[in-house]
Design an enzyme around this catalytic site. Structure first.
Site, PDB file in Angstrom:
ATOM      1  N   CYS B  93       0.827  -1.355  -0.004  1.00 43.81           N
ATOM      2  CA  CYS B  93      -0.035  -0.091   0.182  1.00 43.81           C
ATOM      3  C   CYS B  93       0.949   1.345  -0.054  1.00 43.81           C
ATOM      4  O   CYS B  93       1.589   1.519  -1.022  1.00 43.81           O
ATOM      5  CB  CYS B  93      -0.833   0.068   1.243  1.00 43.81           C
ATOM      6  SG  CYS B  93      -2.531   0.801   0.955  1.00 43.81           S
ATOM      7  N   HIS B 205      -3.876  -5.989   1.117  1.00 46.42           N
ATOM      8  CA  HIS B 205      -3.762  -6.330   2.274  1.00 46.42           C
ATOM      9  C   HIS B 205      -4.734  -7.390   2.966  1.00 46.42           C
ATOM     10  O   HIS B 205      -5.301  -8.172   2.199  1.00 46.42           O
ATOM     11  CB  HIS B 205      -3.761  -5.078   3.302  1.00 46.42           C
ATOM     12  CG  HIS B 205      -4.931  -4.409   3.367  1.00 46.42           C
ATOM     13  ND1 HIS B 205      -5.187  -3.092   2.515  1.00 46.42           N
ATOM     14  CD2 HIS B 205      -6.189  -4.481   3.985  1.00 46.42           C
ATOM     15  CE1 HIS B 205      -6.478  -2.670   2.611  1.00 46.42           C
ATOM     16  NE2 HIS B 205      -6.798  -3.559   3.603  1.00 46.42           N
TER      17      HIS B 205
END
Lengths: 429, 251
Positions: B93, B205
């Site tokens: 991310c 994630h």
């Protein structure tokens, strides 16, 4: 007017149907129906709420439902003594989104749309707060804390703080003199709120709890013992704590029959809000001591002589606090139910930020049954927390999981459901 | 001993990032391979990247990313040289975006990245409704990474939540996976993540590694190879992990 009647009655009958068909607690559906038929319906309700004596709104990440329930009980005690109408509008089953709140108002009105009471304590979801605070003008807004919670819905953490600030700004419009802000001094993101407001509120009161081992995962909250309304923890046990509230040179001892430090925060928030609305410390004490927790937040149910202790989990900070509490109990069997519906948060990565490793290391916790839509994710989480795979079992279907654990397991079972899992559980118990 | 560095764990720790570290630790422990995990926080320049066999960097909120930006920028060449030398790095991310050439804000300003991975990231142009501009949801994708260790499982699953749109702009940087469901790098091309040598970046994630055990092992395999040690990764019972993986594929 006719349309109002139709809207309210259709909404009311939908709530009746939902309840009686055992579809769960009626929650938001009646609100949707009512608003679909009559978009201005909420305005008609809010007109009636203009001169409320008690008008509280509770927002923040954790503790909304319990704080709301405690405030309700405190107000009821207060009303009892003054012989006023004891009815209080309150969404204490946790339906805290926009439609859920409308549904609560529908539920609290008669067939002509007249509300049964002008008094309310409403918990409001942080995102819904922006809209709700525009329409319903509370006299007291309580912000409990801002932690990591359902980031997929709100974007990122600081945006939750922004949402709450925007909501308070909305609430302050035409209401600056009347509105009291009740803020948690122990939470930096909450105590900094006034700095981010465009309108400066006139009445801000901080509450704080003096304690030692509260863990903020983000490591950001500085502990401040300063505040207007202080709670000192005298004694803390498994299911009950004794605290002392100190305010304006007065003090009172109160027993809080709820587990965990987090509930001491909830009680302090409710007490502070009530106190600044003119409720006596004696009635606050009565309210807190007579409060019975709402289903699921931490409640014990009995089925076939088995004790089911239920603890709602929904975000890492709250879940870790629950886990810390459970580590102190002697219960061996656990049922953990993880759903990923919108109301739970679609993103379940928070399971990895919650400290399940504490539970894995606890010498009492032995068997773990995982259930719900994301049962296998929970099994993986426990395995990586250090629980041996042989102690983990998976039954995704909640009904079957409940039947299994009641039949097979020991006298007392700790159940940890997410929000929609709790609603499903409620239908089964 | 396999040495793992976790960069800025107190600043970059969103969305269960710690799950990736927990996964590395357990999968080494279950194989009785010695390991250590060091946290390298702000200003800890005495801990040299060259002393590690694997580096993990997660994501943070804007404010926290700003706080570490100068610190990591000052160590850019140290990291760049090691990546060129095949040091395995996993970036998720925000960490993934940070390794790219630049981040373009919605006003068109370019904020320089570390320029280690051949990607650029752009903020969505219309910021009016920033909530809807975020790319949020479950992801499943077909792995394009050439797997050296476990070649059986070819999918990647997890959750994404980002507003930046990332594009691969260098021919030496390859897409990590091809989207089956979800948005991926930018919701325009079909790619998710990127890799260059042993540096892997991704938006996924959930946490990423626990239910993608094949990717966890792939990274560990490369870390062992890089370390020059003689450890082997024996097979583990991954039944829970694979159930979770297969379930996520159906979401």
């Amino acid at each position: 007017m006719i349309l109002d009647l139709i809207a309210i009655n259709l909404a009311k009958s939908s709530a009746y149907l939902v309840k009686n068909l055992r579809l769960g607690n009626a929650s938001a559906l009646p609100g949707r129906i009512a608003l679909a038929l009559k978009p201005k319906l909420l305005k008609n309700f809010t007109k009636q709420l203009k001169n409320s004596k008690h008008a509280y709104m509770i927002t923040g990440t954790n503790g909304k439902t319990t704080t709301t329930g405690l405030l309700k009980q405190i107000c009821i005690e207060d009303q009892k003594n003054s012989n006023n109408n004891p009815y209080l509008i309150c969404n204490d089953m946790g339906a805290n989104l926009y439609y859920g709140i409308v549904a609560e108002l529908v539920h609290s009105s008669d067939i002509s749309g007249l509300l049964k009471s002008q008094n309310y304590t409403l918990e409001v979801d942080e995102a819904a707060f922006v809209k709700v605070s525009k329409e319903i003008k509370a006299k007291s807004i309580i912000v409990t804390n801002i932690f990591r919670d359902q980031l997929d819905r709100f974007g990122e953490l600081d945006s939750t703080q922004k949402l709450i600030c925007t909501g308070i700004d909305n609430a302050l419009k035409d209401n600056q003199q009347k509105l009291q802000l009740i803020l948690n001094a122990n939470d930096a993101r909450v105590s900094q709120i006034p700095e981010h407001l465009t309108t400066k509120p006139e009445k801000i009161f901080y509450y704080s709890v003096i304690e030692k081992d509260f863990e903020d995962l983000d490591g950001k909250s500085e502990t401040k013992t300063k505040g207007d309304f202080i709670c000192e923890i005298i004694e803390s046990h498994d299911d009950i704590s004794q605290v002392k509230f100190i305010v304006d040179q007065k003090e009172i001892l109160v027993d809080i029959a709820l587990p965990g430090t987090y509930n001491i925060y909830n009680a302090t928030a409710a007490a502070a809000a009530a106190y600044y609305q003119g409720i006596s410390l004696e009635n606050i004490k009565k309210g807190i001591e007579n409060y019975h927790s709402i289903f699921g937040r931490s409640e014990t149910k009995k089925i076939n002589n088995k004790e089911l202790k239920i603890f709602l989990i929904k975000n890492p900070t709250g879940c870790t606090e629950v886990i810390k509490h459970l580590c102190k109990t002697t219960v061996e069997d656990y049922l953990i139910i993880i759903n990923d519906d919108y109301a739970d948060g679609k993103d379940i990565s928070w399971l990895w930020d919650a400290r399940f490793d504490y539970l894995a290391k606890s010498s009492n916790a032995k068997n773990f049954l995982c259930s719900g839509h994301r049962a296998y994710d929970m099994a993986v989480r426990l395995k990586y927390a250090g629980v041996d795979s042989s102690r983990i079992k998976v039954i995704p279907d909640i009904k079957q999981a409940l039947e299994y654990i009641i039949q097979e397991k020991a006298q007392t079972i700790n159940i940890l459901p997410t929000y929609t899992a709790l609603l499903e559980l409620e239908k089964l118990i | 001993m396999i040495k793992i560095a976790h960069l800025y764990p107190h600043h970059l720790n969103l969305y269960g990032d710690i799950g990736n570290i927990i996964t590395f630790a357990n999968r080494l422990k279950w194989r009785s391979i010695d390991f250590c995990i060091d946290e390298i926080s702000l200003g800890e320049q005495v801990k040299k990247y060259k002393d590690y066999d694997l580096i993990f960097i997660g994501g943070g909120q804007d404010r926290q990313q700003e706080e570490i930006a100068a610190d990591i920028a000052s160590r850019r060449n140290e990291l760049f040289d090691l990546v060129e030398n095949n040091l395995p790095v996993l970036a998720v991310c925000g960490g993934y975006q940070l390794l790219g050439k630049y981040y373009q804000t919605s006003e068109g300003h370019e904020i320089a990245g570390l320029d280690i991975l051949g990607i650029i990231t752009k903020a969505p142009s219309q910021q009016k409704n920033s909530k809807q501009d975020r790319l949020i949801g479950n992801v499943s994708a077909k792995l394009l990474l050439e797997m050296q260790f476990n070649t059986e499982l070819k999918t990647l699953v997890g959750f994404e939540n980002h507003s930046g749109r990332t594009f691969i702009v260098d021919q030496n940087t390859k897409p990590l996976a091809q989207i089956i469901k979800g948005f991926g790098n930018n919701a325009e091309d079909v790619f998710e993540g990127a890799y260059y040598k042993n540096l892997i970046g991704t938006y996924v994630h959930g946490s990423l590694l626990p239910k993608n055990p094949h990717l966890a092992d792939e990274i560990l395999y490369r870390a062992i190879k890089y370390s020059g040690k003689n450890y082997s990764l024996n097979a583990l019972d991954d039944s829970f992990e694979l159930e979770a993986h297969n379930f996520a594929l159906k979401l």
